[in-house]
Design an enzyme around this catalytic site. Structure first.
Site, PDB file in Angstrom:
ATOM      1  CD  GLU A 138      -2.655   1.100   2.656  1.00  0.00           C
ATOM      2  OE1 GLU A 138      -3.624   1.875   2.772  1.00  0.00           O
ATOM      3  OE2 GLU A 138      -2.350   0.267   3.546  1.00  0.00           O
TER       4      GLU A 138
ATOM      5  CE  LYS B 131       6.504  15.610  34.121  1.00  0.00           C
ATOM      6  NZ  LYS B 131       7.218  14.751  35.091  1.00  0.00           N
TER       7      LYS B 131
ATOM      8  CB  CYS C 270      -4.577  -1.902   4.000  1.00  0.00           C
ATOM      9  SG  CYS C 270      -3.849  -2.125   5.659  1.00  0.00           S
TER      10      CYS C 270
ATOM     11  CE  LYS D  84      -7.258   1.426   3.335  1.00  0.00           C
ATOM     12  NZ  LYS D  84      -6.037   1.854   4.065  1.00  0.00           N
TER      13      LYS D  84
ATOM     14  CB  SER E 127      20.783   4.050  29.742  1.00  0.00           C
ATOM     15  OG  SER E 127      21.486   3.506  30.841  1.00  0.00           O
TER      16      SER E 127
END
Length: 539
Positions: free
Chosen positions: A41, A510, A150, A113, A303
């Site tokens: 796609e 945040k 899809c 589509k 980390s």
């Protein structure tokens, strides 16, 4: 009839590069005597275009490359390629999400589509006009093809995948109406997605009584990762041919013998997650025109895992680790970080924040008077580290990877402009337990991550003797709560869950300012999450 599955990694907006890759695959497939070559796609435009579709010139440039692609095709093959095309309707949206059938010397056949997803990361109906899937048929070399795109096959209502659609357009398609169903797809990876795809495609194959050739995009675009894993399923629901996961692949399937290439990959859930994140880092860095990354090495598990993923993605010569000792770091934090860097073969730098921290606190107290130690002092340390890490980006043109996990992002246990600094958040869709699972995977054959990193208690080390569990619930319970309320959308019941619910809502601001987060679960923080910041409701 031989059908080639061209599982490629497209780049959004690189129309010439995508066209050249498609041509290369067409030539290779033609050499393998393929009659039809199928690409994913929007393989020519790249998925997802998003608001690039506000720019008519972008579509014009892509259509020019589509025309050039058509002219350069070899004879006697049909190429099915995903592209953006213009809608001919006078009203409605300006474009279609199309599968274009290209045969040299013939006019292109355009199929559009019908089902346009508008959930999670998807927002196709913003610019795209729906088509009519029931009209998407063509015949080539005596074989009848039904082309779907899809989402067009995803309206089956299954127990593990309830349909968001009132009607399933496939139910209008008659049994035995085609010899082959083609589905070109850009289906993102999540932990459970492959099994759901198989169930959806099995329903489609059995309903039409025809094999399904499913060709999925591979690669990563921003935070979304496409795993490929294309395959062919026969009318009885058996997979006859399959492509690689997380890599480009060309696979040729013979319709008469029902045989094609098989790439057996028995990956565990955590192995798939690792492979997805490696691909996500590699494509994010390279598609943004960069080639190297760096990150802070705290001597902690998060980390350490990000460093391992980065080395897998780009190679050790392209990764730099930085230790950043401050006033409350244990000595082993630096030594463990350095040992990890040595094990990985990456450059390791040391930026000590001690003097900078004292100077920053001194400046603050000179104006405000003596301050009692608290959150202000903790965040000054985190932001000094962020400042130095971003300085290296400016100095060397390297991308900073941030190392927070999903538990931390959910609870707000992170500092804006501090440890949240960076261009990409690779593990922010992994709860803490999954981070440890990835670490164990890296240590399966040898001790890549020092044992001391894995066994030490997690700590931000921003105050004396600090431990994560001073501020957070035990991680196994927190992991369960994050999965329950964020991924499964269940209500809070226990005291801990109500605390977590409140923390999630309070810290939405945040996450709006966080780097892109690589998505590996069905509900992650990032583009697909659209909760308001100002919000009094506690669910």
């Amino acid at each position: 009839m031989r059908i080639a599955l061209g599982q490629i990694n497209s780049t959004v907006g690189d129309f010439t590069g995508n066209k050249e890759k498609i041509l290369d695959y067409v030539v290779r497939a033609h050499d393998k005597r393929a009659d039809v070559i199928v690409f994913p796609e929007l393989a020519l435009f790249g998925y997802s275009p998003m608001d690039l579709l506000e720019r008519p010139t972008a579509v014009e440039c892509q259509l020019k490359e589509l025309s050039d692609l058509h002219k350069q095709l070899p004879k006697d093959v049909a190429v099915i390629v995903g592209a953006v095309t213009k809608s001919k309707k006078k009203t409605g949206k300006p474009y279609h999400n199309s599968a274009v059938v290209l045969i040299k010397g013939k006019k292109p056949i355009v199929f559009n589509k019908e089902l346009l997803p508008t959930y999670d990361i998807f927002d196709e109906a913003r610019y795209v006009e729906p088509g009519d899937m029931c009209k998407n048929f063509f015949k080539f070399k005596g074989t009848r093809f039904h082309v779907t795109i899809c989402e067009d096959i995803w309206a089956w209502d299954l127990p593990k995948n309830p349909s968001p659609y009132l009607e399933n357009p496939l139910k209008k398609v008659k049994k035995n109406s085609s010899d082959v169903i083609i589905n070109i797809s850009a289906s993102p990876f999540t932990h459970e997605k492959f099994e759901i795809r198989k169930a959806i495609i099995k329903k489609t194959a059995q309903h039409i009584n025809a094999p399904v050739v499913y060709v999925n995009l591979v690669g990563a675009q921003d935070e979304v990762i496409f795993d490929g894993a294309s395959f062919v399923m026969n009318a009885k629901g058996k997979i006859c041919s399959e492509c690689l996961m997380f890599e480009e692949d060309l696979n040729v399937f013979d319709l008469e013998t029902e045989k094609g290439g098989s790439r057996e990959q028995k990956l565990s859930a955590i192995e798939s997650t690792r492979a997805a994140l490696v691909l996500g880092i590699r494509d994010f860095v390279r598609k943004n025109g960069m080639d190297k990354v760096h990150l802070g090495l705290s001597g902690g598990i998060d980390s350490a895992v990000v460093a391992c993923l980065a080395v897998d993605a780009l190679g050790p010569s392209k990764v730099t680790g930085i230790t950043l000792p401050g006033p409350f770091n244990a000595p082993e934090s630096k030594t463990l970080g350095e040992k990890l860097a040595k094990n990985l073969g990456i450059r390791c730098l040391n930026f000590d924040i001690g003097e900078s921290y004292e100077a920053a606190v001194g400046s603050l107290e000179a104006e405000m008077g003596k301050l009692e130690f608290g959150l202000t002092h903790e965040n000054i340390q985190a932001r000094l580290r962020g400042t130095l890490l971003m300085a290296l980006s400016n100095k060397e043109g390297s991308m900073l990877l941030t190392t927070g996990n999903k538990d931390e992002y959910a609870t707000g246990y992170s500092t804006l402009y501090g440890d949240m600094c960076g261009g990409l958040a690779p593990i922010a869709d992994l709860v803490k337990g999954e981070v440890y699972e990835v670490a164990q995977l890296y240590n399966k054959e040898s001790e890549v991550i020092p044992k001391g990193i894995i066994t030490r208690a997690p700590s931000a080390e921003l105050r004396p003797n600090q431990k994560d569990q001073d501020s957070l619930p035990e991680y196994d319970k927190l992991d369960e709560g994050v999965r329950k309320m964020l991924e499964e959308l269940k209500p809070a019941k226990s005291e801990m869950e109500r605390w977590l619910m409140n923390a999630i809502v309070k810290n939405e601001f945040k996450r709006w300012q966080a780097p892109p987060i690589l998505k590996v679960t069905k509900r992650s923080f990032g583009r697909g999450r659209r909760y308001p910041i100002a919000n009094k409701f506690r669910f």
